[in-house]
Design an enzyme around this catalytic site. Structure first.
Site, PDB file in Angstrom:
ATOM      1  N   SER A 289       0.747  -1.176  -0.061  1.00 22.60           N
ATOM      2  CA  SER A 289      -0.105   0.093  -0.128  1.00 22.60           C
ATOM      3  C   SER A 289       0.906   1.307  -0.048  1.00 22.60           C
ATOM      4  CB  SER A 289      -0.834   0.124   1.223  1.00 22.60           C
ATOM      5  OG  SER A 289      -0.263   0.091   2.393  1.00 22.60           O
ATOM      6  N   VAL A 290       0.382   2.372  -0.372  1.00 22.60           N
ATOM      7  CA  VAL A 290       1.094   3.712  -0.574  1.00 22.60           C
ATOM      8  C   VAL A 290       1.259   4.125   0.853  1.00 22.60           C
ATOM      9  CG1 VAL A 290       0.782   6.018  -0.884  1.00 22.60           C
ATOM     10  CG2 VAL A 290      -0.273   4.395  -2.847  1.00 22.60           C
ATOM     11  N   THR A 292       2.124   2.513   3.705  1.00 27.77           N
ATOM     12  CA  THR A 292       3.131   1.598   4.197  1.00 27.77           C
ATOM     13  C   THR A 292       4.385   2.242   3.557  1.00 27.77           C
ATOM     14  OG1 THR A 292       1.783  -0.223   4.378  1.00 27.77           O
ATOM     15  CG2 THR A 292       3.997  -0.497   4.319  1.00 27.77           C
ATOM     16  N   GLU A 316       6.166  -0.792  -5.422  1.00 27.73           N
ATOM     17  CA  GLU A 316       4.792  -0.590  -6.355  1.00 27.73           C
ATOM     18  C   GLU A 316       3.673  -0.988  -5.525  1.00 27.73           C
ATOM     19  OE1 GLU A 316       1.495  -1.939  -7.820  1.00 27.73           O
ATOM     20  OE2 GLU A 316       2.641  -4.055  -8.108  1.00 27.73           O
ATOM     21  N   CYS A 350      -3.247  -5.371  -8.783  1.00 23.85           N
ATOM     22  CA  CYS A 350      -2.811  -4.003  -8.921  1.00 23.85           C
ATOM     23  C   CYS A 350      -3.186  -3.198 -10.049  1.00 23.85           C
ATOM     24  CB  CYS A 350      -1.330  -3.976  -8.523  1.00 23.85           C
ATOM     25  SG  CYS A 350      -0.612  -4.646  -7.100  1.00 23.85           S
TER      26      CYS A 350
END
Length: 514
Positions: A289-290, A292, A316, A350
């Protein structure tokens, strides 16, 4: 006149004995040839279907004990966790434990002790291990890794096949090919000097943090840096533990020495705090995740003065991916591609399509077809019913699942809508344009230049293939390092340029000074 020879490591590659395995051919001075692993069909009565059903039967109601592994030592801590099958929460598929801070620091020390010898090993020798691992995965361990991905991560048999076998073996084989080719990338040498590049591993250790949704990603996040001479601490996802451990065991079976990859399940924040506080951190290889990834990046920034080298951060972080449909589009292609992209693996890719832009003139037809086909999707247990298309989502708390939004726009406003596609989200991972009008395709390609790292024309936004469509995006989607492509392995090296002069410098003065 000096004789210009390739570096020693490269000469070893060129003179290596013939090596042959499934999907590849390497002989004498010819480059290593690899091909994408064929995807089996699993039709009724086929040997591959019988094999995976037998493997699934063996896993039924079984709980595998998975320790932390530091070197050759299997370690259990008191912090015991369980991985549940997402479509059968009564089935604990794995019992594992979290590494504590003391064990993680022990793993770091053990890794550092093994780093120098591993880094000095010729890349051809390291590549052999991953080539052998690919053959094991695609051969004797195929049914096992498929079954563990199905019951642990809720994938259908074909999605498990695409991921845990085809993509992972492709990563191992193509990375080996790219690493060997990188050794051949050498600078110009002109008399009286010889120039060469050594592609060293980095000083320190790499932290690999992998997600639940692709078994292949875990193997690649840990495997690619190790292939390039690095030592790695691998923290797999709690909800992909069963398959991740199977991949780790395959690597060890293929000849990966102890202490090169440490298998250390751990609490996420604690793992992040521990690795980013070590002076020896040299890289983070992350998918997730963004929030994290941002947290890890901030921790690295706060600790920047203590590191021996600037850590490489590769990440990613997913996307809110789009299908843009023009009025000239083929409706059948739009409907089938969108259904697969948005709902296959319950939208937990994703690259899954979550934004559909449709012209008003086509919306009634597309809406009707989408609803009709959507009603035929079979939801169920993929371990028992191979007719299942849609299984359980992993996490009920996140919107990372089968949610598709639709924006209907006036046909003559397609350029304005393309600008909307580009600016609606902070992500830039994947996207697709459906159109038969070549002028519109060209306009869309230019206007959406930065909206997607992987851009598809008249195809769905999912399904990138190693070696064909290296994967990744920028903006909030990550650092766009393109795993599956030839440049990814370079990310995990610290090149050294060596100049050897064969004619002594006779005078420090220049000619103009005479």
């Amino acid at each position: 006149m000096s004789l210009l020879l390739p570096p020693l490591a490269l000469r070893r590659v060129l003179l290596a004995r013939p090596w042959r395995g499934a999907g590849l051919q390497w002989k004498h001075t010819h480059p290593l040839q690899v091909a994408n692993e064929p995807i089996l069909a699993f039709t009724r009565g086929s040997p591959e279907r019988d094999a995976v059903q037998k493997a699934l039967s063996a896993l039924k109601s079984q709980t595998e004990a998975i320790p932390c592994v530091v070197g050759d030592e299997e370690v259990w801590t008191s912090d015991v966790q369980y991985q549940l099958s997402p479509f059968n929460h009564r089935h604990k598929v794995a019992k594992f434990c979290y590494a504590d801070k003391t064990l993680l620091n022990k793993a770091i020390e053990a890794s550092l002790a093994a780093r120098k010898e591993w880094d000095l090993k010729p890349v051809s020798d390291r590549a052999q291990i991953f080539l052998k691992a690919a053959d094991i995965l695609s051969g004797p361990r195929r049914a096992e890794i498929l079954a563990k991905t199905i019951v642990g991560q809720g994938k259908t048999v074909i999605q498990a096949e695409i991921d845990a076998v085809a993509e992972l073996t492709d990563f191992f084989r193509f990375n080996a090919k790219f690493a060997l080719e990188l050794e051949g990338e050498q600078p110009i040498s002109l008399p009286p000097s010889t120039n060469s590049v050594i592609y060293r591993g980095m000083e320190g250790f790499v932290a690999a943090i992998s997600p639940f949704n692709f078994t292949a990603i875990g193997g690649n996040l840990a495997g690619a840096p190790a292939l390039m001479g690095n030592v790695v601490l691998w923290k797999p996802s709690d909800t992909a533990m069963l398959a991740s451990y199977a991949v780790y065991r395959v690597l060890r079976e293929a000849g990966l020495p102890p202490n090169i990859i440490q298998f250390v399940p751990a609490d996420g924040p604690m793992f992040g705090d521990t690795v980013t506080s070590s002076e020896h951190l040299c890289g983070i290889n992350f998918t997730g995740s963004v929030p994290t990834f941002k947290r890890l990046w901030k921790q690295v920034a706060l600790n920047i003065d203590r590191y021996r080298t600037f850590p490489r951060l590769a990440g990613e972080c997913g996307g809110k991916n789009f299908h843009f449909v023009h009025s000239s589009a083929d409706v059948d292609s739009v409907v089938s591609g969108t259904l697969r992209s948005a709902f296959e693996y319950a939208g937990q890719k994703c690259s899954a399509c979550s934004r559909l832009y449709v012209p008003a003139s086509l919306w009634p037809q597309i809406k009707g077809r989408l609803l009709e086909e959507h009603s035929r999707i079979k939801v169920g247990n993929p371990a028992e019913d191979f007719g299942t298309f849609f299984s359980a989502v992993i996490d009920a708390k996140e919107i990372f699942g089968p949610v598709l939004t639709v924006y209907v726009y006036p046909d003559d406003k397609y350029k304005e809508t393309l600008r909307l596609v580009d600016g609606t989200t902070s992500f830039g991972l994947t996207g697709a344009v459906f159109a038969q009008d070549k002028k519109v395709i060209q306009e869309a390609t230019e206007m959406l230049r930065h909206a997607a790292g992987n851009f598809y024309i008249n195809d769905k936004s999912t399904g990138s293939v190693v070696g064909q469509q290296p994967f990744g995006g920028s903006r909030a989607s990550g650092t766009n390092d393109k795993p599956g492509g030839p440049h990814y392995v370079l990310r995990w090296t610290s090149p050294q340029v060596i100049k050897e002069t064969h004619q002594p410098l006779g005078d420090w003065r220049y000619a103009y000074m005479q």
